[in-house]
Design an enzyme around this catalytic site. Structure first.
Site, short mmCIF file in Angstrom:
data_model
loop_
_atom_site.label_atom_id
_atom_site.label_comp_id
_atom_site.label_asym_id
_atom_site.label_seq_id
_atom_site.Cartn_x
_atom_site.Cartn_y
_atom_site.Cartn_z
N ARG A 70 69.99 48.44 81.96
CA ARG A 70 69.13 47.53 82.71
C ARG A 70 69.52 46.09 82.42
NH1 ARG A 70 64.82 47.36 80.60
NH2 ARG A 70 64.97 49.00 79.04
N GLY A 199 70.66 53.61 86.43
CA GLY A 199 69.32 54.19 86.44
C GLY A 199 68.17 53.25 86.72
N GLY A 200 67.75 52.54 85.69
CA GLY A 200 66.55 51.70 85.80
C GLY A 200 66.67 50.59 86.85
N LYS A 207 61.45 52.63 86.87
CA LYS A 207 60.86 51.43 86.26
C LYS A 207 60.30 50.48 87.33
CE LYS A 207 61.67 52.81 82.19
NZ LYS A 207 62.33 53.51 81.35
N SER A 249 62.40 51.59 75.18
CA SER A 249 63.53 52.39 75.65
C SER A 249 64.47 52.72 74.49
CB SER A 249 64.31 51.61 76.71
OG SER A 249 63.48 51.32 77.79
N THR A 254 62.01 60.84 74.51
CA THR A 254 62.40 62.17 75.01
C THR A 254 62.36 63.19 73.86
OG1 THR A 254 63.76 61.10 76.67
CG2 THR A 254 64.14 63.45 76.32
N ASN A 255 62.89 62.80 72.70
CA ASN A 255 62.87 63.72 71.55
C ASN A 255 61.45 64.08 71.14
OD1 ASN A 255 65.65 63.83 71.40
ND2 ASN A 255 65.81 62.21 69.88
N SER A 364 74.69 56.04 77.32
CA SER A 364 75.04 57.09 78.29
C SER A 364 73.82 58.00 78.46
CB SER A 364 76.26 57.87 77.83
OG SER A 364 76.10 58.34 76.51
N ARG A 365 73.72 58.60 79.63
CA ARG A 365 72.47 59.29 80.00
C ARG A 365 72.72 60.66 80.60
NH1 ARG A 365 67.40 56.46 79.09
NH2 ARG A 365 68.09 54.53 78.13
N GLY A 490 61.75 66.78 64.43
CA GLY A 490 60.72 67.82 64.39
C GLY A 490 59.62 67.53 63.35
N ASN A 492 58.20 64.92 62.78
CA ASN A 492 57.16 64.02 63.30
C ASN A 492 55.89 64.79 63.69
OD1 ASN A 492 58.77 61.80 62.92
ND2 ASN A 492 59.60 61.81 64.99
O1 SAT Z 1 65.73 51.83 82.54
S1 SAT Z 1 65.97 53.26 82.46
O2 SAT Z 1 64.82 53.95 82.98
O3 SAT Z 1 67.15 53.59 83.19
C1 SAT Z 1 66.14 53.73 80.85
C2 SAT Z 1 65.23 52.97 79.98
O4 SAT Z 1 65.55 51.84 79.63
O5 SAT Z 1 64.14 53.48 79.60
MN MN Z 2 61.91 54.19 79.41
#
Ligand code: SAT
Ligand code: MN
Length: 583
Positions: A70, A199-200, A207, A249, A254-255, A364-365, A490, A492
């Site tokens: 972003r 992405g964003g 976003k 971010s 996600t984890n 990387s995503r 885990g 957490n």
């Molecule tokens: O901006 S994205 O949604 O691509 C990834 C992030 O910064 O959370």
């Molecule tokens: Mn995000």
């Protein structure tokens, strides 16, 4: 396909006249359409097919090396009154914004196909969902939107029925960073983004719509659009609590959303509702409920392995689009800390050479449908969402912030959220590792003045006496040698269990000026290799450091000037006084 909604047809025609595409394609969202787009992208080199035996239906996209994150410095909120955008946003007057960006859109799609993507953020039949239409010249964007949103015919039907939608115009333009702009016009419910395919910046449902435009809309409509994961925690007795957690971010949302209970926590289960965005509403009884507007994950790849996140590691072995990872000789995707394989070709398509940097880009995503996740909760489709027991804020802090603490009440919780600070990450172009204020993890995403946003948060206390408790976590505390004090991942779950026990009034805590901290033995450390000293550091506060922190939070919120709600100022002063009382 076209539409019977005149306002939509007219806008599509106007955009086509401005951008001059060679063809216009309305997207149905069907699998056949996805397959056909993939074929086309394989043929023109936008995608590379990965090893079909070990990674079936997985593709790699390498972006322009200047377009990997972003760009907050090129992201604008264009409100008529600059004060409405606030000091937290870059601002341009709407007319100037349109003129600047339209000049870049002129003829931008020449020789390209213009795709029209109707989409719905949230379950297609939920009253809390909101629709939009993204127009783009990127087939990669279409393919990603298919996984990330409910896209196509069903969304178009809802849009035609409701007659309203968020307008998102996107073009990759010429990818020149000098000709890149991400513009939001919240008063018109519209977005114009050019010059980036990342992405964003480019998947406008995410976003741009679900946070910046939606937060603005949510304020006028009495709800909240937040940068939060939603997770269900099921006890061995089958009791499920839902938690919404805001982290900046690339700080592990996600984890956490897909956490795997360690062997020391038998019988516990985790259900994933969402990993990035939550839309929160009060129901008629005053219960806060959440939906995830998205239907897929756009997650950070590096660091994902069988130990850190086994579910994610397996989930992305099929039907995934990878962006900017490396490849092995066997054409499998590779990234730092994958723990298997060796990189042969780096994220820029060059023969891998450690001297030229990491093999996979740090930001990387992967893109994958949420239903690929083994811990996916069917309730992600529930029109009424799930009831939220606790709200958790957090940041990435080497020092200062304890592992977990609980605010005294809602008002104090809003101050805790407003005071969140975190080290910057590779998710945005810019310096990494610098601590900055990131209130509610929304600094890059709040579509209006933070002072008004805090007032909106505070107003929920007048509307319900059943609000969730608010907590703060920090998984990232380090010792003086830079070693993490808490194992994270885990483990957490142990902290989530404490949070739930607090919500249920089942565990005592120690009251401090900054809130309630775990008492000795409050957090289950059974089977955990952690020293007493580390545990003490994680569950206590340094008063001197906190006095300075609270003063800095005071200065920060005061920088919002006249619009700062008195209640927030008073709360900061109350905590500062409490800290002064202790030596
Ligand atoms: O901006 S994205 O949604 O691509 C990834 C992030 O910064 O959370
Ligand atoms: Mn995000």
């Amino acid at each position: 396909m076209t539409t019977k909604l005149d306002a939509l047809q007219q806008w599509v025609d106007e955009v086509a006249a401005l951008t001059q595409p060679k063809a216009v394609q309305w997207c149905s969202g069907s699998d056949a359409e996805y397959d056909q787009l993939v074929e086309m992208m394989l043929a023109d080199g936008t995608l590379t097919k990965l090893n079909d035996d070990s990674y079936p239906n997985c593709y790699l996209h390498l972006s322009d090396p200047s377009d990997v994150a972003r760009v907050e410095h090129l992201t604008y909120v264009c409100t008529s009154d600059q004060e409405d955008a606030g000091p937290n946003n870059n601002w341009m007057a709407p007319d100037e914004g349109h003129n600047k960006v339209d000049a870049l859109f002129k003829g931008a799609m020449r020789g390209r196909t213009m795709y029209v993507i109707p989409y719905c953020m949230g379950p297609i039949d939920s009253p809390f969902s909101r629709c939009g239409v993204e127009i783009t010249d990127s087939a990669y964007v279409v393919a990603n939107m298919k996984m990330m949103t409910r896209m196509g015919s069903a969304a178009l039907e809802r849009i035609e029925r409701e007659g309203s939608f968020v307008k998102g115009l996107h073009s990759v333009g010429d990818l020149d960073p000098e000709r890149r702009l991400i513009m939001h016009f919240p008063e018109e419910l519209s977005i114009k983004s050019i010059g980036s395919g990342y992405g964003g910046n480019a998947l406008l449902g995410k976003k741009c719509h679900a946070l910046r435009i939606a937060s603005y809309q949510a304020r006028t409509e009495g709800w909240l659009a937040e940068h939060m994961l939603i997770v269900g925690v099921e006890s061995p007795a089958g009791e499920v609590h839902y938690i919404a957690c805001a982290l900046p971010s690339a700080c592990g949302k996600t984890n956490l959303a897909m956490l795997i209970p360690p062997p020391s926590q038998p019988g516990w289960k985790i259900w994933t509702l969402g990993d990035d965005i939550a839309w929160l509403h009060l129901d008629a009884s005053g219960q806060l409920r959440a939906i995830n507007p998205e239907s897929g994950y756009f997650g950070v790849v590096p660091g994902t392995n069988a130990k850190t996140n086994k579910n994610a590691f397996e989930m992305i072995t099929r039907d995934a689009i990878y962006t900017n990872v490396a490849r092995t000789e066997d054409n499998e995707p590779w990234w730092e800390d994958k723990k298997v394989g060796t990189p042969a070709i780096d994220w820029q398509g060059r023969k891998y050479d450690p001297a030229t940097g990491p093999a996979a880009h740090p930001n990387s995503r992967f893109t994958v449908a949420a239903t690929n996740n083994p811990s996916y909760s069917e309730l992600a489709e529930a029109a009424e969402g799930v009831p939220i027991s606790a709200i958790v804020f957090g940041g990435r802090r080497k020092e200062l912030a304890p592992l977990v603490y609980e605010s005294r009440d809602w008002k104090h919780g809003v101050l805790v959220g407003a005071g969140v600070a975190s080290e910057t990450t590779a998710a945005n172009v810019g310096e990494v590792g610098v601590v900055r204020r990131d209130p509610m993890a929304m600094k890059p995403f709040c579509g209006y003045n933070f002072a008004d946003y805090w007032a909106h948060w505070l107003s929920f206390a007048d509307r319900s006496d059943k609000l969730p408790k608010i907590f703060h976590v920090n998984w990232f505390r380090q010792d003086e040698n830079g070693k993490f004090l808490w194992p994270g991942f885990g483990e957490n779950l142990r902290v989530l269990r404490w949070i739930i026990d607090r919500c249920e009034g089942r565990v005592d805590a120690v009251e401090t000026p900054i809130g309630y901290l775990p008492a000795a033995g409050g957090i289950d450390t059974n089977d955990l290799d952690i020293s007493d000293a580390a545990l003490k550091a994680l569950t206590s506060i340094d008063n001197t450091q906190w006095k300075a922190e609270m003063a800095s939070i005071g200065e920060y919120i005061e920088s919002y000037g006249e619009r700062l709600p008195d209640a927030l100022r008073e709360e900061q002063q109350r905590v500062a006084r409490e800290l002064d009382k202790v030596s």
